[in-house]
Design an enzyme around this catalytic site. Sequence first.
Site, PDB file in Angstrom:
ATOM      1  CG  ASP A  66      -2.668  -2.535  -8.145  1.00  0.00           C
ATOM      2  OD1 ASP A  66      -1.745  -2.703  -7.405  1.00  0.00           O
ATOM      3  OD2 ASP A  66      -3.891  -2.268  -7.655  1.00  0.00           O
ATOM      4  CD  GLU A 103      -2.508  -1.813   0.484  1.00  0.00           C
ATOM      5  OE1 GLU A 103      -2.706  -0.979  -0.574  1.00  0.00           O
ATOM      6  OE2 GLU A 103      -3.144  -2.790   0.703  1.00  0.00           O
TER       7      GLU A 103
END
Length: 490
Positions: free
Chosen positions: A322, A183
């Site tokens: 991602d 994160e």
Amino acid sequence: MSDPAGTFCLVLHSHLPWLAHHGRWPVGEEWLYQSWAHAYLPVLDVVERLAAEGHRDLLTLGVTPVLAAQLDDPHCLRGMHEWLGGWLLRAHGAAPRLPDLATYEHRAATAALGLFESRWRHGASPVLRRLAGAGALELLGGPATHPFAPMLLPEVRTFALETGLTDATIRLGTRPAGIWAPECGYAPGMEHGYASAGVRRFLVDGPALRGETALARPVGSSDVLAFGRDLEVTYRVWSPRSGYPGDRDYRDFHTFDHPSGLKPARVTGRSVPPEKKHPYDPERATAAVARDAADFVSVVRERLLGLREQLGRPALTVAAFDTELFGHWWHEGPAWLEAVLRALPDAGVRVTTLRGAVAAGLIGEPVELPPSSWGSGKDWRVWAGEPVADLVALNERVQKALLGAVAPARTRDLLRDRLAQEALLALSSDWAFMVSKDSAAGYARERAFGHADRVEEIAGRLTSDRRSQAVHRMTSWPPAPFGHVDARTL
């Protein structure tokens, strides 16, 4: 390239929570197989084909330990092969109703089966080792099970990172010198833990550097480098509100032909309801890929020239995403990726890895980083806010139970190792993220509390000297991802 406009680094982060043996759609292994088929297979195929042409240092790839375990797991490998076969059968079944779509899907599924059977039957690790060994990409490591590290107790944070790096070393043959911090989570002082673990570079979000992302920056008094995501470039592809994948000619992710499970429509328009979307047209999508790849190359070049003029020296831009965006969420993503990697050098931009950027001396002055993440608000609210207060309290309880039950020992204790595995799974950042974003929140809480219950059950039976009961109970649980977790290192 004698005088490049600057240096571009593409960083991809591959991550899914531990899903193996946890059922099917909407929240089980279907997630894994979809991402494997539509992102991991085609993205690494792009890298392999470019590497065969002599290209090197194409991108930096992070595969989180919990995903790497699934991509090597025999159960998952069998399941993936079956899923690909099922995809082919679904395409054939759709032929009477949707002949054009069925033909397209037949070709795609056949190609995916060919890739899997020829290169992936022994798992992802041999594929990644080969590409890293050829110098085609740089591999990043990270903490086991993707915890939000800033909120871990120091001992648990160290244990999670060491477990993850050990896992990467076993699978890949070398210990990563860089990580994608889960994160992009950071708390002041974490760089010293990185340095002790041999980590020399990690990723943060651009706002943590106040947008000054043109160079890698030593953090504090350490020699650990922080690379910042350049949001001006990254958001051109995908942002909270816009980006190329939303173009009308790309395949619509959310519209299904429910009898086959295939996706027959193009985006058409953001406000167009599913039943009114136009059929997917591969030729229109191919034209959109060429247009958007050219636009991105122009954006990168102009950004680097502007930074060079501002700094008076060659500069760096880091675009980070991602991996699942490329192919899973954005069907045309791998084709766009290949087009960009081919075109950037022709536009005078040097493409390299984070490691290559360091070797090129693209390093600035030391910086003090604030607490940060790449989540909403660029702070910790997603993992520490009021909607997840129960998970925050649960994580504190799990960590205390873990530390209280794992006493120093000279010999391996598989029961304590399993306790540590369950604790790491309970501490995954995914559960709080899914609750905060209201995405399968019930499932996330079920998983978090389920792993926590196992921690407390084992810990209670260890401390009350009921080992045999704990061992018996453990045999009924699904296998855990890491067989090499050593609780003695806590």
